[in-house]
Design an enzyme around this catalytic site. Structure first.
Site, short mmCIF file in Angstrom:
data_model
loop_
_atom_site.label_atom_id
_atom_site.label_comp_id
_atom_site.label_asym_id
_atom_site.label_seq_id
_atom_site.Cartn_x
_atom_site.Cartn_y
_atom_site.Cartn_z
N HIS A 56 23.74 24.64 3.53
CA HIS A 56 24.81 25.09 2.62
C HIS A 56 25.06 23.82 1.99
O HIS A 56 26.29 23.50 1.51
CB HIS A 56 26.17 25.33 3.56
CG HIS A 56 26.12 26.72 3.88
ND1 HIS A 56 26.99 26.84 5.17
CD2 HIS A 56 25.53 27.83 3.66
CE1 HIS A 56 26.61 28.38 5.46
NE2 HIS A 56 25.78 28.60 4.50
N CYS B 189 24.54 12.37 -18.76
CA CYS B 189 25.27 13.05 -19.79
C CYS B 189 26.59 12.95 -20.00
O CYS B 189 27.09 13.45 -21.21
CB CYS B 189 24.29 14.47 -19.81
SG CYS B 189 25.36 15.80 -18.72
N ARG C 296 38.68 16.34 1.57
CA ARG C 296 37.71 16.32 2.92
C ARG C 296 36.71 15.42 2.89
O ARG C 296 36.46 15.07 3.94
CB ARG C 296 36.80 17.75 2.50
CG ARG C 296 37.58 19.00 2.78
CD ARG C 296 36.90 20.30 2.76
NE ARG C 296 35.72 20.45 3.74
CZ ARG C 296 34.60 21.25 3.68
NH1 ARG C 296 34.68 21.98 2.37
NH2 ARG C 296 33.58 21.23 4.33
N GLY D 200 27.86 25.89 17.96
CA GLY D 200 29.36 25.91 17.24
C GLY D 200 29.41 26.59 15.75
O GLY D 200 29.88 26.23 14.83
N1 APR Z 1 31.79 22.81 20.49
C1 APR Z 1 31.16 24.10 20.14
N2 APR Z 1 31.84 25.11 19.34
C2 APR Z 1 32.99 24.90 19.02
C3 APR Z 1 33.79 23.93 19.17
C4 APR Z 1 33.02 22.78 20.05
N3 APR Z 1 33.90 21.82 20.47
N4 APR Z 1 34.92 23.94 18.89
C5 APR Z 1 34.84 25.17 17.97
N5 APR Z 1 33.79 25.83 18.25
C6 APR Z 1 33.17 27.02 17.77
C7 APR Z 1 34.40 28.02 17.47
O1 APR Z 1 34.56 28.81 18.65
C8 APR Z 1 33.74 28.82 16.28
O2 APR Z 1 32.91 29.89 16.76
O3 APR Z 1 32.78 26.95 16.25
C9 APR Z 1 32.79 27.97 15.46
C10 APR Z 1 33.20 27.48 14.10
O4 APR Z 1 33.31 28.67 13.36
P1 APR Z 1 33.62 28.72 11.81
O5 APR Z 1 34.79 27.73 11.80
O6 APR Z 1 33.52 30.10 11.51
O7 APR Z 1 32.46 27.62 11.09
P2 APR Z 1 30.79 28.15 10.84
O8 APR Z 1 30.45 29.22 11.75
O9 APR Z 1 30.19 26.84 10.59
O10 APR Z 1 31.03 28.59 9.24
C11 APR Z 1 29.94 29.05 8.60
O11 APR Z 1 31.45 29.52 6.55
O12 APR Z 1 33.33 28.53 5.65
C12 APR Z 1 31.79 28.69 5.50
O13 APR Z 1 30.20 27.20 4.27
C13 APR Z 1 31.04 27.33 5.37
O14 APR Z 1 29.17 26.59 6.46
C14 APR Z 1 30.32 27.16 6.81
C15 APR Z 1 30.20 28.68 7.11
#
Ligand code: APR
Length: 247
Positions: A118, A150, A69, A187
């Site tokens: 996070h 350490c 990553r 997002g």
């Molecule tokens: N612009 C805006 N939103 C977007 C875009 C974009 N170009 N592309 C995708 N998305 C949206 C998706 O529709 C979805 O709702 O972004 C969201 C991503 O959701 P997740 O993958 O669930 O990510 P997130 O909500 O950040 O996850 C929360 O979960 O896995 C853990 O610690 C990790 O911080 C993370 C937490």
């Protein structure tokens, strides 16, 4: 009045604004999201890769996942959504940028004082003495890395499932949410707590909630305005309206 106009109206009236972001804000930078098609967790055993138990059981395997990553992220640059969210720190009387992301792209776009609920993938922490340090090298000189103080193995400076969020950061984010006039939720699927609870705190405190996401999040019902589309396209248009220019 269309949704963008409504959102700009709400933000124009707001003095205290919170932006709350998730993986979707970095999607247009080439960073995979977590859930949904092509997400990081798709076909991967989350419990073995993103929990303290998984790390204890096989730290090398977990480090290989984070190293991959890190190397991918090192090739990614902020997109227009990150740029707008950084610029807004000088637009509003009080502005707080809270992110669930560990990628550091908000700072790379010029954002200051970002609240990382996070953690950060560019931080490592010693598993014995707890010493934390910024480690930007990708690839890492050694995997797993070891503590310069350490000698013990270090772990990624991210918050894993089942772990507590950094208390001071969560407190600051909750305070900002509780006093916000408006919260822009960008997002995130809003399914991971306690981070997603920040949206509920803001909504129940009377803040105007604006969701920017191609899809409805789990908390879309709390949104006063839903901007359905990519953040990299919609935030610049919203910012243009705020600046009094055509969207
Ligand atoms: N612009 C805006 N939103 C977007 C875009 C974009 N170009 N592309 C995708 N998305 C949206 C998706 O529709 C979805 O709702 O972004 C969201 C991503 O959701 P997740 O993958 O669930 O990510 P997130 O909500 O950040 O996850 C929360 O979960 O896995 C853990 O610690 C990790 O911080 C993370 C937490």
């Amino acid at each position: 009045m269309n949704e963008l106009d409504r959102a700009s109206e709400l933000l124009r009236r707001a003095r205290r604004v919170v932006a709350f972001t998730g993986a979707g804000v970095s999607a247009e930078s080439g960073v995979p999201t977590f859930r949904g098609a092509g997400g990081l967790w798709e076909g991967r055993p989350v419990e073995e890769l993103a929990t303290p138990q998984g790390f204890a059981a096989d730290p090398v395997r977990v480090w290989r996942f984070y190293e991959q990553r890190r190397c991918n992220l090192a090739r990614c640059r902020p997109n227009a959504a990150h740029d707008v969210l950084a610029r807004w720190q000088d637009r509003f009387a009080a502005y707080t940028l809270v992110t669930q992301n560990v990628d550091g792209l908000h700072e790379e776009a010029g954002a200051r004082h970002v609240l990382h609920v996070h953690g950060s993938i560019w931080t490592v922490r010693c598993t014995r003495c707890g010493r934390e340090r910024h480690e930007p090298a990708a690839p890492l000189p050694e995997v797993p890395p070891h503590c310069p103080a350490c000698g013990a193995m270090e772990r990624p400076g991210v918050v894993w499932f089942g772990e507590m969020l950094p208390e001071a950061v969560l407190d600051a984010a909750s305070q900002a949410a509780a006093h916000a006039d408006a919260m822009v939720v960008v997002g995130t699927s809003a399914v991971v707590y306690p981070a997603a609870g920040l949206v509920q705190i803001a909504a129940s405190a009377g803040a105007a909630v604006i969701e920017v996401n191609p899809e409805a999040s789990a908390l879309a019902h709390l949104a006063d305005v839903e901007l359905r589309g990519p953040a990299g396209e919609l935030l610049p248009r919203l910012d243009a309206l705020l600046a009094g220019a055509p969207a």
